[in-house]
Design an enzyme around this catalytic site. Structure first.
Site, short mmCIF file in Angstrom:
data_model
loop_
_atom_site.label_atom_id
_atom_site.label_comp_id
_atom_site.label_asym_id
_atom_site.label_seq_id
_atom_site.Cartn_x
_atom_site.Cartn_y
_atom_site.Cartn_z
CD1 TRP A 116 -1.67 1.57 -5.90
CD2 TRP A 116 -1.90 3.37 -4.60
NE1 TRP A 116 -2.68 2.33 -6.42
CE2 TRP A 116 -2.85 3.45 -5.64
CE3 TRP A 116 -1.86 4.41 -3.66
CZ2 TRP A 116 -3.74 4.50 -5.78
CZ3 TRP A 116 -2.75 5.46 -3.79
CH2 TRP A 116 -3.68 5.50 -4.83
CG HIS A 117 0.48 6.17 -1.22
ND1 HIS A 117 0.10 5.02 -0.57
CD2 HIS A 117 -0.55 7.04 -1.08
CE1 HIS A 117 -1.10 5.20 -0.05
NE2 HIS A 117 -1.52 6.41 -0.34
N GLY A 118 3.95 5.65 -4.30
CA GLY A 118 5.05 6.23 -5.06
C GLY A 118 6.25 5.32 -5.08
N GLY A 126 0.84 -1.21 0.00
CA GLY A 126 0.00 0.00 0.00
C GLY A 126 0.87 1.25 0.00
CG PHE A 162 0.43 9.24 -4.83
CD1 PHE A 162 1.79 9.48 -4.80
CD2 PHE A 162 -0.36 9.76 -3.86
CE1 PHE A 162 2.35 10.25 -3.79
CE2 PHE A 162 0.18 10.53 -2.82
CZ PHE A 162 1.53 10.77 -2.80
#
Lengths: 297, 472
Positions: free
Chosen positions: B324-326, B321, B472
């Site tokens: 996933w943001h970066g 997770g 993102f």
């Protein structure tokens, strides 16, 4: 429709309050300038490097420093164009690296948004370079965006006695913080020039031409200058600007190296681009002597 | 195209008008919506439309084939195709350079210095969001909880519907697709709810978040020169900046969709009132946390395979997770911190003493907020060293006057943050949501609210390049 009307009511309310504010950088300094500009003999324009470096009282008994943080030629030239047709001396600060900056798009004009509906010259300049938020045509309150608290604060409790204020804001320093800042700045010293082959930014060129015309028509003595800077290892832009100014027949004094001989005396400096109060007063005296002669006042 | 841009101010009323003119012809309405959504996306960079179209084609075909397939083996093959295509694109465009750089760093430690293998890749806006959206469609069909649609226009519209295309909410096909397939009606409740949500969202974004950004950017732009107190204040501001930025974006997206007759899921529910980190994740970026829970955590076995596997699953979910943001280790660490604390909470919840401490709600709130704040340092700092420097300075605990900078900026930050928080506190105390307020508000009240919010926006808006979650 309702929101449009409410906006106008609030706008005129703020405008009423703002018109009696003469202190603070957001609108007070403009208002003071507008109220005294016609009677001044000597005016300084430019960025923080003009505002913190020239004490107009050391040059003229009737002078004012209209330098403001972050401002460049568009902002200062627009304010200059508000001056009346009478003999006045203008000391106009210009930084060579800004003058040759290809990316400069007169963004500093946006700082004049609070004067957009109050002054035709400001309105014309902002329209010319499309620096007005299109929504400001509908919502006039945008004129006071981000500065409302400053206006209220200075309306209720003025910062200083504006009748004795000459626009110059000296920078006080203490030695330890001053040394730390200079150490940090030194780390970021530019080695050589960032680019080769300079061209004068077209907006700078247009304003320089405008100012020349304006001075001629309105009996102004116009002198451009560059303030001292520490660790300025690129002199090519200075040389380029000197040549351009000469070509345009404008008076330009490059003082970027003045006081550099005293780098050991850090008390002259607040940081690498700003002089301390002591440095500014030394520098103003130097300008007074070399530009205006001994009987300047 | 940004929601807070002048272009959107022209785009949306035009789309809104034509869309409702076409209301008697569902097919035409959906075709129009699809082209409007592609136009919205192409305004940023038309070349990347091909990626959305590619993903849509793959999942449309895979969806039909999955449904048709009889054997588990064949189903798995089709699922694998969808996963490879979607995650492959995401991998190339978002993570290629990250993995290569990490690999090079690793082999450098053994003395091997390979040539520069990185590529100049542009990250397509919204790729993480629409990839998860298309994947949810395929995964639901694979699990047998959703039937595929044969209506290609409706499916493509579901994937690219402009209000949620670039930063969510990550809408499930089970919620959005039936709405695309059926006739929408223009109702007063949706109109007032939509307008209210758009206005509040704009206020949260352009007034509160963007004003706070001015202070945060100055401090985090040069951590080395600032002291611990200033960094704490900037991190506190950042916590609210990112909340108001993203929740503001979600409000505008949800409100815009409502004006077109669609109902999106709620994406934020006052997350800083959470009494535990578990509670926080029920309130923060709900569409993502639900996605991760349903398609990753549960797929890994959830909490059905024993306590150790549960902790493992929790950590994997939060680490991925974070990623996933970066494409940066800082995001992985951010996810890791959340994973560790969530695991600790799970462990401690079995103990009576912890439950009794937790029952004092404000203690839980403060502790949760501190953990979230600490993790935000990694989220905001530009790299690991900067985050470490920031935390070192914070834990040196030297109480000083924080950096003020431009006093007007700080005053605006404080004032607008207070307005934002007071409004959230009101929502919390009254147990109301924007939807509830919007659906019951009278036109006269809405006009007053609109005037006040418009005034606040015109007087205090600030400018920022982008919505944080666009990257993102």
């Amino acid at each position: 429709m309702v929101s449009y009307v409410v906006d106008k009511v609030v706008y005129y309310g703020i405008r009423q309050m703002e018109s009696s504010v003469y202190t603070g950088q957001s609108v007070g300094k403009f208002n003071q300038y507008l109220s005294i500009k016609d009677s001044l003999d000597f005016i300084v324009f430019g960025s923080s490097r003009a505002n913190h470096h020239i004490n107009p009282s050391l040059i003229s008994e009737n002078g004012y420093n209209m330098g403001m943080d972050g401002q460049k030629i568009a902002f200062s030239a627009t304010l200059c164009k508000l001056l009346p047709k009478r003999e006045q001396t203008i000391l106009f600060h210009i930084d060579p690296e800004n003058a040759v900056d290809d990316l400069y798009m007169a963004e500093d004009l946006s700082s004049l948004k609070s004067m957009y509906y109050k002054n035709k010259i400001v309105q014309k300049e902002m329209n010319k370079y499309k620096k007005l938020n299109p929504l400001q045509q509908i919502y006039w309150c945008i004129s006071y965006n981000g500065i409302l608290f400053g206006i209220i604060k200075n309306y209720l409790k003025p910062n200083y006695n504006y009748t004795t204020y000459n626009g110059y804001d000296p920078l006080q320093v203490n030695n330890s913080s001053n040394r730390n800042v200079l150490k940090l700045d030194k780390k970021e010293i530019q080695v050589g020039c960032k680019k080769k082959g300079y061209t004068l930014n077209p907006i700078y060129k247009a304003y320089l031409t405008d100012l020349k015309e304006f001075s001629k028509k309105n009996k102004k003595q116009l002198i451009f200058f560059t303030s001292p800077k520490l660790f300025d290892n690129c002199k090519e832009d200075n040389l380029f600007l000197r040549k351009e100014m000469k070509k345009m027949n404008l008076i330009y004094k490059d003082f970027s190296d003045v006081l550099l001989s005293s780098t050991s005396d850090l008390s002259n400096w607040k940081d690498a681009t700003h002089l301390s109060k002591k440095g500014a007063e030394n520098f103003t005296n130097y300008v007074a002597r070399t530009v205006f002669g001994p009987n300047v006042k | 195209m940004l929601f807070n841009s002048f272009e959107f101010l022209l785009f949306f009323p035009t789309v809104f008008t034509v869309y409702w003119i076409l209301q008697f012809n569902l097919k035409a309405q959906n075709v129009f919506l699809l082209f409007a959504s592609y136009f919205f996306y192409a305004w940023w960079d038309w070349r990347f439309l091909s990626l959305i179209i590619f993903s849509s084609v793959v999942d449309y075909v895979v969806g039909l084939r999955l449904h048709k397939a009889q054997s588990k083996k064949v189903k798995k093959r089709w699922l694998l195709l969808s996963l490879s295509a979607n995650l492959g694109l995401l991998g190339v465009f978002k993570y290629y350079n990250f993995f290569i750089e990490s690999f090079v760093d690793l082999v450098n430690t053994f003395g091997w210095q390979p040539n520069d293998l990185t590529m100049n890749v542009i990250l397509p806006v919204g790729i993480s969001f629409y990839t998860f959206q298309t994947l949810s469609y395929t995964l639901d069909i694979y699990r047998g909880t959703l039937k595929p649609t044969r209506d290609v226009i409706a499916f493509f519209t579901y994937i690219s519907f402009f209000p949620q295309l670039v930063a969510g909410p990550i809408e499930r096909a089970s919620n959005l697709l039936p709405q695309v397939l059926s006739k929408r009606t223009f109702t007063k409740a949706y109109l007032t709810e939509g307008i209210l949500q758009i206005l509040v969202g704009l206020f949260r974004k352009v007034v509160v978040a963007d004003t706070l950004a001015k202070y945060v950017d100055v401090v985090y732009g040069n951590i080395a020169v600032h002291d611990g107190t200033t960094i704490v204040l900037a991190t506190l501001f950042y916590a609210f900046q990112i909340y108001f930025d993203f929740s503001g974006y979600s409000d505008i997206a949800i409100g815009t969709a409502k004006l077109m007759g669609f109902s999106f899921m709620r994406n934020f529910n006052l997350p800083y009132f959470a009494v535990s980190l578990t509670d926080f994740w029920r309130r923060w970026h709900i569409s993502l946390s639900h996605w991760l829970r349903d398609y990753l955590y549960i797929s890994l076995g959830g909490n059905r395979k024993g306590i150790v596997i549960t902790y493992r699953n929790l950590m994997i979910t939060m680490l991925l997770g974070g990623l996933w943001h970066g494409s940066s280790w800082n995001f992985v660490i951010w996810g890791g911190i959340h994973g560790v604390v969530l695991s600790m909470e799970k462990f401690l919840n079995a103990h009576q003493w912890f439950r009794s401490i937790r029952s004092v709600r404000w203690v839980g709130r403060i502790l949760t907020f501190i953990v979230v704040l600490l993790a935000w340092v990694f989220f905001r700092a530009k790299d690991f060293d900067t985050a470490l420097l920031a935390l070192t300075k914070v834990f040196q605990i030297q109480l000083k006057m924080p950096y003020v900078g431009d006093i007007t900026v700080l005053a605006n930050c404080m004032a607008m943050l207070t307005v934002g928080l007071v409004f959230d506190f009101y929502l919390y105390r009254t147990n109301l949501s924007l939807e509830k307020i919007g659906s019951h508000i009278s036109m006269a009240k809405l006009i007053v609210v609109a005037c006040v919010i418009t005034l606040l926006i015109t007087l205090f808006y600030s400018t920022s390049d982008n919505f944080i979650y666009f990257q993102f």
